[in-house]
Design a protein around this motif. Structure first.
Motif, PDB file in Angstrom:
ATOM      1  N   PRO A 210      24.187  22.373  37.936  1.00  0.00           N
ATOM      2  CA  PRO A 210      24.647  22.484  39.006  1.00  0.00           C
ATOM      3  C   PRO A 210      24.052  23.005  40.207  1.00  0.00           C
ATOM      4  O   PRO A 210      24.342  23.304  41.509  1.00  0.00           O
ATOM      5  CB  PRO A 210      25.455  24.047  38.471  1.00  0.00           C
ATOM      6  CG  PRO A 210      24.662  24.451  37.552  1.00  0.00           C
ATOM      7  CD  PRO A 210      23.896  23.215  36.790  1.00  0.00           C
ATOM      8  N   HIS A 211      22.465  23.222  40.143  1.00  0.00           N
ATOM      9  CA  HIS A 211      21.448  23.712  41.041  1.00  0.00           C
ATOM     10  C   HIS A 211      20.798  22.377  41.556  1.00  0.00           C
ATOM     11  O   HIS A 211      19.972  22.482  42.368  1.00  0.00           O
ATOM     12  CB  HIS A 211      20.781  24.577  40.662  1.00  0.00           C
ATOM     13  CG  HIS A 211      21.435  26.009  40.378  1.00  0.00           C
ATOM     14  ND1 HIS A 211      22.357  26.219  40.996  1.00  0.00           N
ATOM     15  CD2 HIS A 211      21.229  27.098  39.721  1.00  0.00           C
ATOM     16  CE1 HIS A 211      23.036  27.740  40.606  1.00  0.00           C
ATOM     17  NE2 HIS A 211      22.189  27.797  40.022  1.00  0.00           N
ATOM     18  N   GLU A 212      21.039  21.083  40.857  1.00  0.00           N
ATOM     19  CA  GLU A 212      20.228  20.086  41.423  1.00  0.00           C
ATOM     20  C   GLU A 212      20.334  19.548  42.814  1.00  0.00           C
ATOM     21  O   GLU A 212      21.487  19.485  43.297  1.00  0.00           O
ATOM     22  CB  GLU A 212      20.780  18.760  40.501  1.00  0.00           C
ATOM     23  CG  GLU A 212      19.804  17.510  40.882  1.00  0.00           C
ATOM     24  CD  GLU A 212      20.155  16.418  39.946  1.00  0.00           C
ATOM     25  OE1 GLU A 212      19.460  15.546  39.597  1.00  0.00           O
ATOM     26  OE2 GLU A 212      21.568  16.300  39.428  1.00  0.00           O
ATOM     27  N   THR A 213      19.108  19.468  43.400  1.00  0.00           N
ATOM     28  CA  THR A 213      19.405  18.980  44.943  1.00  0.00           C
ATOM     29  C   THR A 213      19.263  17.715  45.203  1.00  0.00           C
ATOM     30  O   THR A 213      19.116  16.920  44.022  1.00  0.00           O
ATOM     31  CB  THR A 213      18.085  19.587  45.525  1.00  0.00           C
ATOM     32  OG1 THR A 213      16.854  18.891  44.750  1.00  0.00           O
ATOM     33  CG2 THR A 213      17.938  21.154  45.444  1.00  0.00           C
ATOM     34  N   VAL A 214      19.739  17.263  46.434  1.00  0.00           N
ATOM     35  CA  VAL A 214      19.766  15.918  46.662  1.00  0.00           C
ATOM     36  C   VAL A 214      18.365  15.228  46.457  1.00  0.00           C
ATOM     37  O   VAL A 214      18.308  13.980  45.919  1.00  0.00           O
ATOM     38  CB  VAL A 214      20.273  15.711  48.136  1.00  0.00           C
ATOM     39  CG1 VAL A 214      20.168  14.164  48.583  1.00  0.00           C
ATOM     40  CG2 VAL A 214      21.663  16.160  48.229  1.00  0.00           C
ATOM     41  N   GLY A 215      17.413  16.090  46.993  1.00  0.00           N
ATOM     42  CA  GLY A 215      15.982  15.519  46.753  1.00  0.00           C
ATOM     43  C   GLY A 215      15.553  15.242  45.169  1.00  0.00           C
ATOM     44  O   GLY A 215      15.155  14.191  44.864  1.00  0.00           O
ATOM     45  N   ALA A 216      16.104  16.181  44.372  1.00  0.00           N
ATOM     46  CA  ALA A 216      15.829  15.765  42.902  1.00  0.00           C
ATOM     47  C   ALA A 216      16.536  14.776  42.226  1.00  0.00           C
ATOM     48  O   ALA A 216      16.041  14.049  41.533  1.00  0.00           O
ATOM     49  CB  ALA A 216      16.082  17.203  42.240  1.00  0.00           C
ATOM     50  N   TYR A 217      17.797  14.618  42.858  1.00  0.00           N
ATOM     51  CA  TYR A 217      18.511  13.431  42.198  1.00  0.00           C
ATOM     52  C   TYR A 217      17.938  12.113  42.853  1.00  0.00           C
ATOM     53  O   TYR A 217      17.967  11.175  41.956  1.00  0.00           O
ATOM     54  CB  TYR A 217      20.033  13.695  42.644  1.00  0.00           C
ATOM     55  CG  TYR A 217      20.834  12.476  42.231  1.00  0.00           C
ATOM     56  CD1 TYR A 217      21.082  12.044  41.146  1.00  0.00           C
ATOM     57  CD2 TYR A 217      21.046  11.461  43.479  1.00  0.00           C
ATOM     58  CE1 TYR A 217      21.975  10.895  40.849  1.00  0.00           C
ATOM     59  CE2 TYR A 217      21.648  10.181  43.202  1.00  0.00           C
ATOM     60  CZ  TYR A 217      22.220  10.114  41.771  1.00  0.00           C
ATOM     61  OH  TYR A 217      22.932   8.903  41.556  1.00  0.00           O
ATOM     62  N   LEU A 218      17.691  12.079  43.954  1.00  0.00           N
ATOM     63  CA  LEU A 218      17.276  10.849  44.666  1.00  0.00           C
ATOM     64  C   LEU A 218      15.823  10.404  43.896  1.00  0.00           C
ATOM     65  O   LEU A 218      15.596   9.281  43.877  1.00  0.00           O
ATOM     66  CB  LEU A 218      16.988  10.926  46.009  1.00  0.00           C
ATOM     67  CG  LEU A 218      18.166  10.981  46.776  1.00  0.00           C
ATOM     68  CD1 LEU A 218      18.066  11.260  48.687  1.00  0.00           C
ATOM     69  CD2 LEU A 218      19.169   9.834  46.750  1.00  0.00           C
ATOM     70  N   THR A 219      15.081  11.250  43.658  1.00  0.00           N
ATOM     71  CA  THR A 219      13.845  11.004  43.000  1.00  0.00           C
ATOM     72  C   THR A 219      14.165  10.466  41.454  1.00  0.00           C
ATOM     73  O   THR A 219      13.527   9.486  41.281  1.00  0.00           O
ATOM     74  CB  THR A 219      12.872  12.406  42.825  1.00  0.00           C
ATOM     75  OG1 THR A 219      12.549  12.815  44.054  1.00  0.00           O
ATOM     76  CG2 THR A 219      11.516  12.078  42.178  1.00  0.00           C
ATOM     77  N   LYS A 220      15.086  10.922  40.745  1.00  0.00           N
ATOM     78  CA  LYS A 220      15.230  10.504  39.499  1.00  0.00           C
ATOM     79  C   LYS A 220      15.889   9.258  39.561  1.00  0.00           C
ATOM     80  O   LYS A 220      15.475   8.147  39.030  1.00  0.00           O
ATOM     81  CB  LYS A 220      16.072  11.481  38.923  1.00  0.00           C
ATOM     82  CG  LYS A 220      15.719  12.855  38.175  1.00  0.00           C
ATOM     83  CD  LYS A 220      16.590  13.523  37.257  1.00  0.00           C
ATOM     84  CE  LYS A 220      17.727  13.950  37.841  1.00  0.00           C
ATOM     85  NZ  LYS A 220      18.904  14.774  36.845  1.00  0.00           N
ATOM     86  N   TRP A 221      16.890   8.902  40.588  1.00  0.00           N
ATOM     87  CA  TRP A 221      17.493   7.755  40.791  1.00  0.00           C
ATOM     88  C   TRP A 221      16.496   6.616  41.208  1.00  0.00           C
ATOM     89  O   TRP A 221      16.506   5.485  40.599  1.00  0.00           O
ATOM     90  CB  TRP A 221      18.577   7.740  41.848  1.00  0.00           C
ATOM     91  CG  TRP A 221      19.299   6.513  42.362  1.00  0.00           C
ATOM     92  CD1 TRP A 221      20.257   5.838  41.651  1.00  0.00           C
ATOM     93  CD2 TRP A 221      18.788   5.820  43.598  1.00  0.00           C
ATOM     94  NE1 TRP A 221      20.417   4.669  42.309  1.00  0.00           N
ATOM     95  CE2 TRP A 221      19.564   4.696  43.438  1.00  0.00           C
ATOM     96  CE3 TRP A 221      18.093   5.703  44.579  1.00  0.00           C
ATOM     97  CZ2 TRP A 221      19.738   3.474  44.456  1.00  0.00           C
ATOM     98  CZ3 TRP A 221      17.822   4.695  45.547  1.00  0.00           C
ATOM     99  CH2 TRP A 221      18.609   3.732  45.326  1.00  0.00           C
TER     100      TRP A 221
END
Length: 373
Positions: free
Chosen positions: A43-54
């Protein structure tokens, strides 16, 4: 909560910041559902963290050149702007505000559009994997910019250019002869291998394209589309140019048809620079190397070759792609089309008036012969 890890040990996941258990419960349920479906619903995942994983997940799914472009947009554009937002908080108005700000500051429309398209692709993956309920970047807050109408050289200008190249740099003359004569893309020509050229059969097979990663590392990748991986017929001029090029490429380190004086494959950037040097020396207007591909199509159109055959020759994915790119045609082809329409209408009108159609089609008498009589 505790979750298993690859090592077999359990690891504890803690998330805080909820006002009470009622607020925490939906996030916990969403997190557990995400684990069952194979994604992280932190629930606290940021856009930056998601884009890095993607981006990391895309590394082995995309062509190296495409991945490099995505990486630039993600690391240099998207994360600095949206990175601190929670993924679920990213909304369409955030993205629209970014687009308007960039355009109003004078940023190029193409650059802004490609950034937004990359973000949309990343969020689209989140939707397909049930990580997000919708794609906040859709619809994009701007239309795709129209490509500038290409004005290729005329046949006369192409002949002037090739003649100048033969006098100044015969090796590059053969490279450009092949591109103009077949409509190959630059990377396809530079990635052409000796074993893919069959001079006696007057055919070559497109199996690779040469690209520069970060403008430095040269890699061979698959052609642009599935239909790009195909055979291309060779005219006598092109076959002769390929023979000369293969006679020069004596290096045993690689099988490239077009090589530099050091025996290594030609670098795309070096070819681009040399092309513009030769173009300026010949006193010709600015075009790109890719415009030579459009020149090939234009010459075929002027020779009344059908759009379907041109599409096959250029190895476009669909006929509509060819039709959209060359919808402007050329002045000569367009004039021939309207004159054909005019002739057909006049012929039908003449028949309706009872005029002798055969007489209309006969050539007019030559006044020199009438005076002689």
């Amino acid at each position: 909560m505790d979750i298993p890890s690859i090592s077999g040990r359990r690891r504890t996941i803690r998330r805080s910041g909820f006002e009470d258990a009622f607020e925490a419960e939906p996030s916990l349920r969403r997190f557990l559902e995400g684990r069952q479906l194979g994604f992280d619903a932190d629930p606290h995942e940021t856009v930056g963290a998601y884009l890095t994983k993607w981006l990391k997940a895309m590394e082995f799914l995309l062509k190296p050149t495409t991945y490099t472009r995505y990486r630039t947009y993600v690391l240099c554009e998207l994360i600095p702007v949206f990175g601190k937002l929670r993924l679920e908080e990213l909304a369409h108005d955030h993205i629209a505000a970014y687009a308007h700000e960039q355009l109003e500051s004078g940023r190029g429309r193409q650059a802004v559009y490609h950034c937004l398209a990359t973000l949309s692709s990343a969020l689209g993956t989140a939707v397909r994997t049930h990580r997000l309920p919708f794609n906040a970047a859709q619809p994009l807050p701007m239309r795709r910019p129209r490509a500038d109408e290409r004005v290729p050289w005329s046949a006369e200008q192409a002949v002037t250019f090739l003649a100048h190249c033969r006098d100044v740099d015969p090796a590059f003359a053969d490279l450009f002869e092949v591109i103009i004569g077949t409509g190959l893309r630059k990377g396809e020509a530079l990635g052409l291998q000796r074993q893919c050229v069959r001079i006696d059969d007057r055919v070559m097979y497109i199996r690779h394209t040469l690209s520069a990663i970060d403008n430095h590392e040269l890699v061979l990748t698959a052609p642009k589309t599935k239909k790009s991986r195909n055979w291309v017929p060779l005219s006598e001029r092109v076959a002769a140019a390929l023979q000369r090029a293969m006679a020069r490429s004596t290096s045993t380190d690689n099988d490239h048809v077009f090589q530099g004086t050091d025996g290594k494959p030609l670098h795309p950037a070096a070819v681009r620079r040399r092309f513009h040097e030769l173009r300026k020396q010949a006193g010709l207007p600015h075009v790109t190397i890719h415009d030579l591909r459009h020149l090939a199509a234009t010459l075929a159109l002027e020779g009344n070759v059908s759009m379907a055959v041109i599409s096959k020759t250029l190895r476009h994915s669909t006929l509509s792609t060819t039709a959209n790119i060359y919808s402007h045609l050329t002045w000569e082809v367009a004039m021939a089309a309207v004159h054909t329409i005019e002739a057909r209408l006049c012929l039908v009108e003449a028949r309706a008036r009872g005029v002798d159609v055969l007489a209309l089609s006969r050539p007019a008498p030559n006044p020199l012969f009438s005076h002689a009589a």
